[in-house]
Design an enzyme around this catalytic site. Structure first.
Site, PDB file in Angstrom:
ATOM      1  N   ARG A  48       0.816  -1.273  -0.096  1.00  0.00           N
ATOM      2  CA  ARG A  48       0.185   0.053   0.010  1.00  0.00           C
ATOM      3  C   ARG A  48       0.984   1.168   0.053  1.00  0.00           C
ATOM      4  O   ARG A  48       0.708   2.233  -0.608  1.00  0.00           O
ATOM      5  CB  ARG A  48      -0.899   0.182   1.157  1.00  0.00           C
ATOM      6  CG  ARG A  48      -1.867  -1.163   1.214  1.00  0.00           C
ATOM      7  CD  ARG A  48      -3.157  -0.866   2.199  1.00  0.00           C
ATOM      8  NE  ARG A  48      -2.593  -0.663   3.484  1.00  0.00           N
ATOM      9  CZ  ARG A  48      -2.509  -1.843   4.253  1.00  0.00           C
ATOM     10  NH1 ARG A  48      -2.757  -3.029   3.988  1.00  0.00           N
ATOM     11  NH2 ARG A  48      -2.056  -1.667   5.614  1.00  0.00           N
ATOM     12  N   LYS A 138     -12.853  14.899   2.962  1.00  0.00           N
ATOM     13  CA  LYS A 138     -13.761  14.302   2.035  1.00  0.00           C
ATOM     14  C   LYS A 138     -14.611  13.187   2.866  1.00  0.00           C
ATOM     15  O   LYS A 138     -14.200  12.607   3.942  1.00  0.00           O
ATOM     16  CB  LYS A 138     -13.264  13.533   0.967  1.00  0.00           C
ATOM     17  CG  LYS A 138     -14.276  13.169  -0.004  1.00  0.00           C
ATOM     18  CD  LYS A 138     -13.748  11.667  -0.888  1.00  0.00           C
ATOM     19  CE  LYS A 138     -13.964  10.725  -0.209  1.00  0.00           C
ATOM     20  NZ  LYS A 138     -13.559   9.607  -1.126  1.00  0.00           N
ATOM     21  N   GLU A 179     -19.657  14.529  -0.785  1.00  0.00           N
ATOM     22  CA  GLU A 179     -19.650  13.530  -1.665  1.00  0.00           C
ATOM     23  C   GLU A 179     -21.100  12.763  -1.680  1.00  0.00           C
ATOM     24  O   GLU A 179     -21.072  11.603  -0.809  1.00  0.00           O
ATOM     25  CB  GLU A 179     -18.588  12.492  -1.852  1.00  0.00           C
ATOM     26  CG  GLU A 179     -18.447  11.470  -3.000  1.00  0.00           C
ATOM     27  CD  GLU A 179     -17.374  10.783  -2.956  1.00  0.00           C
ATOM     28  OE1 GLU A 179     -16.389  10.878  -2.244  1.00  0.00           O
ATOM     29  OE2 GLU A 179     -17.376   9.730  -4.137  1.00  0.00           O
ATOM     30  N   LYS A 221     -19.061  16.869  -4.832  1.00  0.00           N
ATOM     31  CA  LYS A 221     -18.377  15.763  -5.473  1.00  0.00           C
ATOM     32  C   LYS A 221     -19.497  14.936  -5.756  1.00  0.00           C
ATOM     33  O   LYS A 221     -19.934  14.036  -5.067  1.00  0.00           O
ATOM     34  CB  LYS A 221     -17.398  15.198  -4.749  1.00  0.00           C
ATOM     35  CG  LYS A 221     -16.794  13.838  -5.454  1.00  0.00           C
ATOM     36  CD  LYS A 221     -15.412  13.357  -4.798  1.00  0.00           C
ATOM     37  CE  LYS A 221     -14.964  12.203  -5.312  1.00  0.00           C
ATOM     38  NZ  LYS A 221     -13.535  11.590  -4.962  1.00  0.00           N
TER      39      LYS A 221
END
Ligand code: 5MM
Length: 346
Positions: A48, A138, A179, A221
């Site tokens: 990762r 976000k 979002e 978003k």
């Protein structure tokens, strides 16, 4: 007035600077592992880290990308040469964003629907992230279309959480990316997607207003208004662009700082075509800039080429840069199929 108001406006403006978009690379470990598994990449912290280093050290990325959304693990990681990722980003002028939701969980009493969690201790987490250099955040809510869903409980519950999150972000100096994703999965028509997206956006902005979120200090978003993946009649690019912009014009306040779409499982090229079509036809009529905040539709070719192999890093970075360049062009209404023919050196 919020003490951060001026800074938030400046950050939001930088996030949607002309020709730039946002790189979403905030996959939770679970999602990251799903993507790795398909390609035979080891599901380890080392892989990762290596993959996120590949993305963030791509030469020239800052020409097309204004900011990148990180996951909690990623914002704390370093390159193999022991440079913090946050320093790599700051040095190249890429704004640091952070996913602060803790995921979409089953909504009690509502089979097949999700509600996004993460409000617990959010004020403290925002303060920590701000101290680490983050300037935007976000939170993703998921709305599923199906027989008799979405329910009002799902839309309202998610909208309320999004608004509480956004208010906390602005209080703590982070520009909230809001979002609300209406999923592309299902056999629903473009018209059904329009209706659900409209109801979702109206509810989200009602809740944002109620929680005193400053619209000029946030980025929306949204998902595009599009036919469900399994719908037998697939709307064309122009129909998607028309329906999406009409839905936004009817339901998103003009003072919102900017719109940065998610790609939601569209193919790479389609995601660029749709964004381009909206900008070609409607740029002059829209009060906000319309750009991208893609994850899959910008990362996928790079991930598929890298496959966990160090020898593939440079070529994978060129593939990432190519998609960033295509989407940058689309945000200006300058994308064309010709761009895809330009050989990408791999
Ligand atoms: C990177 O993917 C994000 C979701 O991560 P988790 O589900 O693991 O929390 C997601 O929010 C993403 O930022 C947006 O959906 C945009 O991604 P796509 O692939 O739809 O462009």
């Amino acid at each position: 007035m919020n003490t951060y108001a001026q800074e938030l406006r400046a950050t939001a403006k930088a996030m949607i600077a002309p020709g730039k978009g946002i790189l979403a690379m905030d996959e939770s470990n679970h999602t990251c592992h799903k993507r790795f598994e398909k390609l035979g990449i080891d599901k380890t912290v080392e892989q990762r880290q290596a993959y996120r280093e590949l993305l963030l050290t791509t030469p020239g990325l800052n020409e097309y990308i204004s900011g990148a959304i990180l996951y909690d693990e990623t914002i704390r990681q370093f390159t193999r040469k022991e440079v913090p990722f946050t320093k790599v980003m700051a040095d190249s002028g890429i704004l640091i964003g952070i996913k602060v939701d803790t995921g979409a969980k089953d909504l009690a009493g509502h089979h097949g629907e999700k509600v996004t969690e993460g409000l617990d201790s959010l004020r403290d987490r925002i303060a920590e992230y701000y101290g680490m250099g983050a300037r935007f955040a976000k939170w993703r809510a998921v709305i599923t279309i199906g027989e008799d869903i979405p329910s009002w409980a799902c839309i309202e519950g998610n909208a309320h959480a999004l608004a509480r999150y956004a208010a906390l972000c602005q209080e703590g100096g982070l520009v909230p990316i809001v979002e609300p994703e209406v999923l592309i999965d299902g056999n629903h028509s473009l018209e059904r997607c329009y209706t659900v997206t409209e109801e979702t956006l109206r509810t989200v902005f009602d809740q944002l207003f109620c929680q005193k979120v400053a619209f000029d200090q946030m980025i929306l978003k949204p998902s595009m208004v599009i036919s469900g993946l399994a719908c037998p009649i697939q709307a064309n690019v122009e129909q998607v662009a028309d329906a999406t912009v009409r839905c936004l014009l009817d339901n998103v306040p003009a003072s919102v700082a900017g719109i940065a779409f998610l790609s939601g499982g569209q193919s790479n090229e389609r995601a660029s075509e749709h964004l381009n079509a909206m900008n070609v036809k409607y740029k002059s009529q829209c009060p906000w800039s319309i750009t991208f905040s893609y994850a899959r539709a910008i990362q996928q070719p790079a991930l598929e080429h890298w496959r966990g192999n160090d020898a593939n890093v440079a070529a994978a970075q060129q593939l990432l840069l190519h998609r960033a360049k295509c989407n940058s062009a689309a945000s200006l209404g300058q994308y064309s199929a010709e761009m895809e023919k330009t050989p990408v050196l791999v």
